[in-house]
Design a protein around this motif. Structure first.
Motif, PDB file in Angstrom:
ATOM      1  N   PRO A   1      38.709  29.429  34.506  1.00  0.00           N
ATOM      2  CA  PRO A   1      38.971  30.319  35.646  1.00  0.00           C
ATOM      3  C   PRO A   1      39.649  29.654  36.828  1.00  0.00           C
ATOM      4  O   PRO A   1      40.215  30.335  37.678  1.00  0.00           O
ATOM      5  CB  PRO A   1      37.584  30.840  36.027  1.00  0.00           C
TER       6      PRO A   1
ATOM      7  N   ILE B   1      41.089  34.411  35.328  1.00  0.00           N
ATOM      8  CA  ILE B   1      40.234  35.019  36.358  1.00  0.00           C
ATOM      9  C   ILE B   1      40.065  36.503  36.074  1.00  0.00           C
ATOM     10  O   ILE B   1      38.953  37.052  36.151  1.00  0.00           O
ATOM     11  CB  ILE B   1      40.849  34.800  37.755  1.00  0.00           C
ATOM     12  N   GLU B   2      41.162  37.181  35.701  1.00  0.00           N
ATOM     13  CA  GLU B   2      41.108  38.613  35.409  1.00  0.00           C
ATOM     14  C   GLU B   2      40.278  38.888  34.160  1.00  0.00           C
ATOM     15  O   GLU B   2      39.546  39.880  34.085  1.00  0.00           O
ATOM     16  CB  GLU B   2      42.521  39.163  35.228  1.00  0.00           C
TER      17      GLU B   2
ATOM     18  N   ARG C   1      36.643  38.870  35.022  1.00  0.00           N
ATOM     19  CA  ARG C   1      36.308  40.083  35.766  1.00  0.00           C
ATOM     20  C   ARG C   1      36.187  41.281  34.824  1.00  0.00           C
ATOM     21  O   ARG C   1      35.256  42.079  34.926  1.00  0.00           O
ATOM     22  CB  ARG C   1      37.378  40.366  36.831  1.00  0.00           C
ATOM     23  N   SER C   2      37.129  41.381  33.877  1.00  0.00           N
ATOM     24  CA  SER C   2      37.178  42.548  32.994  1.00  0.00           C
ATOM     25  C   SER C   2      36.095  42.530  31.923  1.00  0.00           C
ATOM     26  O   SER C   2      35.551  43.577  31.569  1.00  0.00           O
ATOM     27  CB  SER C   2      38.558  42.630  32.328  1.00  0.00           C
TER      28      SER C   2
ATOM     29  N   LYS D   1      33.136  41.687  31.979  1.00  0.00           N
ATOM     30  CA  LYS D   1      31.826  42.125  32.457  1.00  0.00           C
ATOM     31  C   LYS D   1      31.622  43.627  32.273  1.00  0.00           C
ATOM     32  O   LYS D   1      30.490  44.116  32.294  1.00  0.00           O
ATOM     33  CB  LYS D   1      31.648  41.748  33.928  1.00  0.00           C
ATOM     34  N   GLN D   2      32.711  44.352  32.071  1.00  0.00           N
ATOM     35  CA  GLN D   2      32.620  45.795  31.872  1.00  0.00           C
ATOM     36  C   GLN D   2      32.309  46.159  30.429  1.00  0.00           C
ATOM     37  O   GLN D   2      32.148  47.336  30.106  1.00  0.00           O
ATOM     38  CB  GLN D   2      33.931  46.451  32.315  1.00  0.00           C
TER      39      GLN D   2
ATOM     40  N   GLU E   1      32.503  31.779  40.663  1.00  0.00           N
ATOM     41  CA  GLU E   1      33.041  33.100  40.967  1.00  0.00           C
ATOM     42  C   GLU E   1      33.303  33.917  39.704  1.00  0.00           C
ATOM     43  O   GLU E   1      33.319  35.149  39.751  1.00  0.00           O
ATOM     44  CB  GLU E   1      34.333  32.951  41.776  1.00  0.00           C
ATOM     45  N   SER E   2      33.497  33.252  38.565  1.00  0.00           N
ATOM     46  CA  SER E   2      33.704  33.973  37.301  1.00  0.00           C
ATOM     47  C   SER E   2      32.457  34.732  36.870  1.00  0.00           C
ATOM     48  O   SER E   2      32.536  35.677  36.100  1.00  0.00           O
ATOM     49  CB  SER E   2      34.106  33.000  36.195  1.00  0.00           C
ATOM     50  N   GLU E   3      31.290  34.289  37.375  1.00  0.00           N
ATOM     51  CA  GLU E   3      29.992  34.884  37.043  1.00  0.00           C
ATOM     52  C   GLU E   3      29.679  34.812  35.549  1.00  0.00           C
ATOM     53  O   GLU E   3      28.881  35.583  35.043  1.00  0.00           O
ATOM     54  CB  GLU E   3      29.896  36.317  37.545  1.00  0.00           C
TER      55      GLU E   3
END
Length: 522
Positions: A46, A53-54, A57-58, A60-61, A93-95
């Protein structure tokens, strides 16, 4: 004994010079790996690029059933604290619930690449892992260049592992980063490591000596319980350890249930689907999942195989989702179709005469260059059309595509006109502009069809891939086009093949539209 599978296709695999996944590709690959039973999926680094990074984020959905997502990164920089290091903060921040950190093990790299003192490197390793341990669920440590480092300076290499242990690493992964270690060397070194390190160990091998699979299996034989690798062995230089070979060898040859029997039957599908998404040429002779892996042509071989397949096959191909091919008599096909029917959850009797007709149709289409492993929507349409369950939604009466450059310094203008006939016999003639001829054709086609199928305005095309199938004939080559579409709820991929790239694109576009209408029960 159990072994955890750690896949790094989305990070190490993308370092292959011919691979560049989109974020959507990476999500698709992650979902395939999750269904396959992989325990850890390394999504990327990340701190290195916006695409990764994207992805974090994605992803996680999406609710993954089996796998945990891991973020990859380096130990902190020598002159920064973890709080100040942007790469370390990007990991947080990537979680991602898992962080896999690599650090220097070879003293040569510490003094030459990092240009710091050896003791500083030990402090950096311990400090980085201890910091991350407070913020994420699990922390793994990749001991980069471990085997080369051990051979050069065994005392220091082991000191780096001790630092990782003190930092709280839950797995210490021994890396053959340059891919030059031989199996007997690797086994002996692992035994020495086990005398001083009681933290669970993993293995990460590169294939520069074509020993990555052999070294990974040797490592498991010596007690290592996490194996890192890449689907199809993609990766930088000569690639990484190939999980497509490692997994069946672990399960079928070494008796280690790293995935279930049902998941193992997806091996062929996963291998070919990810190869298609990567837009990589087929490897026909790939062990286990290549088209030729269970193909028999020699007369003596064929005669023996027809009596008992064990005579010339080390496993039954159906176990891993592949199929036997007897080339001289062209026998096979139904088992593969049956697998696809079950995988799609379709209510189709394999003994239905239409299924055998479909087998013959697919063989002919595959001879033309079609490939359905990465185009499940086109495959499902074929299956259901053979049973008369896909209506004739419209008829093409003609199309024309113009790509014109009117001024030297201006971009070309692409325009398409389409004539289609609706089920009621009405004819629609429309035109559309686009960014290139394929986009113009899609615009014109959709403009015509949405007049009597308004639901089509939900479709968005999100990916377009082109593969040249017979490169030796130059511009006369046959082209395979893969198109990925979405309606905001689901995604599907369709395929078209033709010598004319516009025609191939049209065929894939039409399948995408028909699939949407079919799924809407129109």
């Amino acid at each position: 004994m159990s072994v955890l599978l750690y896949d790094t296709t989305l990070r190490d695999g993308t370092q292959s010079e011919d691979i560049s996944f989109t974020v959507e590709d990476k999500i698709h690959v992650a979902k395939l790996l999750d269904e396959f039973g992989i325990h850890y999926i390394e999504g990327g680094w990340p701190g290195s690029n916006p695409k990764d990074i994207e992805f974090f984020r994605s992803i996680k959905q999406h609710n993954l059933k089996n796998a945990r997502i891991s973020a990859f990164g380096a130990t902190r920089r020598a002159k920064l604290t973890c709080d100040d290091d942007p790469s370390i903060q990007a990991l947080l921040e990537s979680e991602a619930p898992v962080a896999c950190i690599f650090g220097k093990t070879w003293d040569f790299h510490v003094t030459t690449a990092l240009q710091i003192e050896l003791h500083q490197n030990l402090e950096i390793i311990e400090d980085t892992l201890a910091y991350l341990k407070k913020h994420v669920d699990q922390v793994f440590y990749d001991a980069e260049h471990f085997f080369d480092g051990y051979k050069a300076n065994p005392d220091y290499a082991l000191q780096t592992l001790q630092a990782a242990k003190r930092g709280g690493a839950e797995y210490i992964v021994l890396c053959d980063t340059n891919g030059g270690t031989l199996p007997f060397e690797l086994g002996a070194i692992i035994e020495e490591v086990k005398k001083q390190i009681d933290t669970p160990l993993g293995i990460h091998c590169h294939n520069d000596s074509e020993l990555a699979v052999a070294n990974s299996l040797t490592a498991v034989k010596h007690g290592i319980t996490q194996v890192q690798g890449v689907i199809n062995g993609f990766g930088e230089r000569c690639g990484n350890a190939n999980l497509i070979s490692i997994i069946p060898n672990l399960k079928l040859k070494m008796g280690i249930d790293c995935i279930s029997d049902e998941q193992l039957r997806k091996l062929y599908h996963v291998s070919h689907s990810i190869r298609e998404l990567a837009n990589m040429a087929e490897w026909k002779n790939q062990p286990y999942t290549g088209k030729s892996a269970f193909a028999h042509k020699g007369g003596i071989h064929v005669s023996a195989i027809l009596k008992n397949p064990d005579t010339y096959e080390h496993i039954a191909p159906e176990i891993i989702g592949n199929q036997r091919r007897v080339l001289v008599s062209d026998l096979s096909g139904r088992s593969n179709i049956q697998y696809k029917i079950e995988e799609m959850g379709l209510d189709i009797d394999i003994n239905d005469p239409s299924v055998q007709e479909l087998v013959n149709t697919i063989k002919e289409l595959e001879n033309q260059g079609y490939a359905y492993e990465g185009a499940e929507a086109s495959m499902e349409l074929l299956l259901q059309k053979s049973r008369g369950l896909v209506p004739d939604y419209f008829k093409l009466r003609g199309y024309r595509v113009i790509d014109e450059r009117r001024e030297q310094d201006k971009e070309p203008i692409s325009e398409a006109t389409v004539r289609v006939e609706a089920p009621n016999g009405d004819t629609y003639h429309t035109a559309g502009l686009g960014n290139g001829p394929v986009d113009a054709l899609n615009t014109a086609l959709r403009k015509a069809l949405e007049q009597f199928y308004p639901v089509l305005n939900e479709i968005t095309l999100i990916d377009y891939k082109v593969r040249i199938l017979n490169t030796t004939v130059g511009t006369k080559a046959k082209t395979r086009v893969l198109i990925e579409s979405t309606d905001g709820k689901t995604r599907w991929t369709t395929v078209g093949v033709h010598n004319d790239i516009i025609r191939a694109s049209y065929l894939a576009l039409v399948d995408s539209i028909r699939y949407k209408l079919y799924k809407e029960n129109i």
